[in-house]
Design a protein around this motif. Structure first.
Motif, PDB file in Angstrom:
ATOM      1  N   LYS A  14     -14.085  55.520  -8.326  1.00  0.00           N
ATOM      2  CA  LYS A  14     -13.452  56.054  -7.122  1.00  0.00           C
ATOM      3  C   LYS A  14     -14.142  55.493  -5.883  1.00  0.00           C
ATOM      4  N   PRO A  15     -14.034  54.186  -5.657  1.00  0.00           N
ATOM      5  CA  PRO A  15     -14.696  53.588  -4.491  1.00  0.00           C
ATOM      6  C   PRO A  15     -14.116  54.109  -3.186  1.00  0.00           C
ATOM      7  N   TYR A  16     -14.979  54.267  -2.181  1.00  0.00           N
ATOM      8  CA  TYR A  16     -14.522  54.712  -0.875  1.00  0.00           C
ATOM      9  C   TYR A  16     -14.184  53.530   0.033  1.00  0.00           C
ATOM     10  N   ARG A  17     -14.508  52.328  -0.391  1.00  0.00           N
ATOM     11  CA  ARG A  17     -14.193  51.142   0.396  1.00  0.00           C
ATOM     12  C   ARG A  17     -13.771  50.016  -0.542  1.00  0.00           C
ATOM     13  N   VAL A  18     -12.595  49.429  -0.268  1.00  0.00           N
ATOM     14  CA  VAL A  18     -12.068  48.311  -1.050  1.00  0.00           C
ATOM     15  C   VAL A  18     -11.608  47.241  -0.058  1.00  0.00           C
ATOM     16  N   ARG A  19     -12.131  46.029  -0.191  1.00  0.00           N
ATOM     17  CA  ARG A  19     -11.840  44.965   0.762  1.00  0.00           C
ATOM     18  C   ARG A  19     -11.728  43.601   0.068  1.00  0.00           C
TER      19      ARG A  19
ATOM     20  N   GLU B 215     -15.498  37.425   7.942  1.00  0.00           N
ATOM     21  CA  GLU B 215     -14.465  38.345   8.427  1.00  0.00           C
ATOM     22  C   GLU B 215     -14.077  39.304   7.309  1.00  0.00           C
ATOM     23  N   ILE B 216     -13.372  40.363   7.681  1.00  0.00           N
ATOM     24  CA  ILE B 216     -13.036  41.392   6.699  1.00  0.00           C
ATOM     25  C   ILE B 216     -11.551  41.729   6.744  1.00  0.00           C
ATOM     26  N   PHE B 217     -10.966  41.911   5.569  1.00  0.00           N
ATOM     27  CA  PHE B 217      -9.564  42.289   5.450  1.00  0.00           C
ATOM     28  C   PHE B 217      -9.424  43.607   4.692  1.00  0.00           C
ATOM     29  N   THR B 218      -8.531  44.449   5.170  1.00  0.00           N
ATOM     30  CA  THR B 218      -8.110  45.612   4.398  1.00  0.00           C
ATOM     31  C   THR B 218      -7.037  45.161   3.403  1.00  0.00           C
ATOM     32  N   ILE B 219      -6.742  46.018   2.428  1.00  0.00           N
ATOM     33  CA  ILE B 219      -5.800  45.674   1.363  1.00  0.00           C
ATOM     34  C   ILE B 219      -4.703  46.734   1.275  1.00  0.00           C
ATOM     35  N   LYS B 220      -3.461  46.288   1.261  1.00  0.00           N
ATOM     36  CA  LYS B 220      -2.355  47.204   1.046  1.00  0.00           C
ATOM     37  C   LYS B 220      -2.382  47.685  -0.409  1.00  0.00           C
ATOM     38  N   ASN B 221      -2.067  48.926  -0.625  1.00  0.00           N
ATOM     39  CA  ASN B 221      -2.055  49.485  -1.985  1.00  0.00           C
ATOM     40  C   ASN B 221      -3.379  49.214  -2.699  1.00  0.00           C
ATOM     41  N   GLU B 222      -4.470  49.473  -2.001  1.00  0.00           N
ATOM     42  CA  GLU B 222      -5.786  49.123  -2.547  1.00  0.00           C
ATOM     43  C   GLU B 222      -6.090  49.812  -3.871  1.00  0.00           C
ATOM     44  N   LYS B 223      -5.517  50.973  -4.119  1.00  0.00           N
ATOM     45  CA  LYS B 223      -5.789  51.681  -5.368  1.00  0.00           C
ATOM     46  C   LYS B 223      -5.337  50.887  -6.593  1.00  0.00           C
TER      47      LYS B 223
ATOM     48  N   ASP C  35      -6.894  39.212 -13.003  1.00  0.00           N
ATOM     49  CA  ASP C  35      -5.874  40.077 -12.427  1.00  0.00           C
ATOM     50  C   ASP C  35      -5.755  39.885 -10.915  1.00  0.00           C
ATOM     51  N   TYR C  36      -6.823  39.422 -10.288  1.00  0.00           N
ATOM     52  CA  TYR C  36      -6.783  39.202  -8.843  1.00  0.00           C
ATOM     53  C   TYR C  36      -5.830  38.076  -8.460  1.00  0.00           C
ATOM     54  N   ASP C  37      -5.436  37.252  -9.425  1.00  0.00           N
ATOM     55  CA  ASP C  37      -4.481  36.183  -9.139  1.00  0.00           C
ATOM     56  C   ASP C  37      -3.139  36.748  -8.682  1.00  0.00           C
ATOM     57  N   LYS C  38      -2.891  38.003  -9.022  1.00  0.00           N
ATOM     58  CA  LYS C  38      -1.634  38.638  -8.643  1.00  0.00           C
ATOM     59  C   LYS C  38      -1.680  39.173  -7.211  1.00  0.00           C
ATOM     60  N   LEU C  39      -2.879  39.249  -6.645  1.00  0.00           N
ATOM     61  CA  LEU C  39      -3.037  39.659  -5.255  1.00  0.00           C
ATOM     62  C   LEU C  39      -2.682  38.479  -4.357  1.00  0.00           C
ATOM     63  N   THR C  40      -1.908  38.718  -3.309  1.00  0.00           N
ATOM     64  CA  THR C  40      -1.475  37.631  -2.431  1.00  0.00           C
ATOM     65  C   THR C  40      -2.014  37.821  -1.020  1.00  0.00           C
ATOM     66  N   GLU C  41      -1.948  36.756  -0.235  1.00  0.00           N
ATOM     67  CA  GLU C  41      -2.427  36.826   1.143  1.00  0.00           C
ATOM     68  C   GLU C  41      -1.588  37.767   2.000  1.00  0.00           C
ATOM     69  N   SER C  42      -0.364  38.030   1.601  1.00  0.00           N
ATOM     70  CA  SER C  42       0.474  38.981   2.332  1.00  0.00           C
ATOM     71  C   SER C  42       0.043  40.423   2.074  1.00  0.00           C
ATOM     72  N   ASP C  43      -0.838  40.612   1.078  1.00  0.00           N
ATOM     73  CA  ASP C  43      -1.313  41.952   0.744  1.00  0.00           C
ATOM     74  C   ASP C  43      -2.552  42.350   1.537  1.00  0.00           C
ATOM     75  N   ILE C  44      -3.080  41.450   2.364  1.00  0.00           N
ATOM     76  CA  ILE C  44      -4.313  41.744   3.097  1.00  0.00           C
ATOM     77  C   ILE C  44      -4.085  41.626   4.602  1.00  0.00           C
TER      78      ILE C  44
END
Length: 209
Positions: free
Chosen positions: A84-89, A104-112, A123-132
């Motif tokens: 249950k991390p309190y920070r995901v970036r 620099e730092i980016f937030t993530i959409k649907n970080e959970k 699995d991170y290959d499924k994360l895209t630049e439009s998600d940050i």
């Protein structure tokens, strides 16, 4: 009573990421050095035992998107609650000049959806630049002070923060081969500190795994 929200709000403003072109083939040896020593699993356990005002925090930085540049997926959590991390970036580190580097730092959409994926990094290959999304003004400029030794800070009042009545946040950072020291604080418009550690930064020691 420890003020968890005040302390956690600013930890690790310093590391970051930014969308851009493939730079992996253009890395200097110094940039490779910085990115390499940042990777890994860290803990502030020693500091938490020495001073009860600090918590034992897990900081995990996993390289992703290697074909696009120098990206890291970051999770921070109370050590015994790593599910249950309190920070995901997501972060990216680039080189500004011969001896300067930008983080620099980016937030993530649907970080959970991405929590715990460090165990299966493909699995991170499924994360895209439009998600940050970039946190504007919160980048840190790091200078190389010697082999495996980098230090720097955010710009003066450039990183906005609204937490606990803050106007801006500052971060001071040192990165060495086996340790990261990060002191993050929030200040109101009069310059009074309203969140963050008051004695000094969190000291993260790299764990052997």
């Amino acid at each position: 009573m420890k003020k968890i929200l005040l302390l956690f709000a600013g930890i690790t403003l310093f590391i970051s990421c930014k969308s851009g072109q493939n730079q992996s083939s253009k890395n200097s040896s110094e940039l490779n050095e910085l990115v390499s020593i940042m990777q890994g699993h860290y803990s502030s356990e020693i500091q938490s035992k020495e001073d009860k005002d600090y918590y034992n925090i897990s900081l995990r930085m996993t390289p992703i998107w290697k074909e696009k540049g120098n990206y890291l997926f970051v999770e921070q959590a109370i050590f015994d609650k790593q599910d249950k991390p309190y920070r995901v970036r997501v972060y990216r580190v680039t080189q500004k000049s011969e001896n300067e580097f930008i983080s620099e730092i980016f937030t993530i959409k649907n970080e959970k959806d991405w929590i715990g994926k460090w165990a299966t990094p493909k699995d991170y290959d499924k994360l895209t630049e439009s998600d940050i999304e970039l946190k504007e003004g919160c980048q840190v400029t790091l200078k190389r002070d010697g082999k495996n030794n980098f230090s720097g800070a955010t710009g003066d009042k450039t990183c906005p923060s609204e937490l606990r009545g803050a106007s801006f946040a500052n971060s001071i950072v040192t990165v060495t081969k086996n340790e990261i020291l990060s002191w993050d604080q929030g200040f109101d418009k009069e310059g009074k500190q309203v969140w963050g550690a008051t004695k000094g930064g969190y000291r993260f020691i790299k764990m052997k795994e």
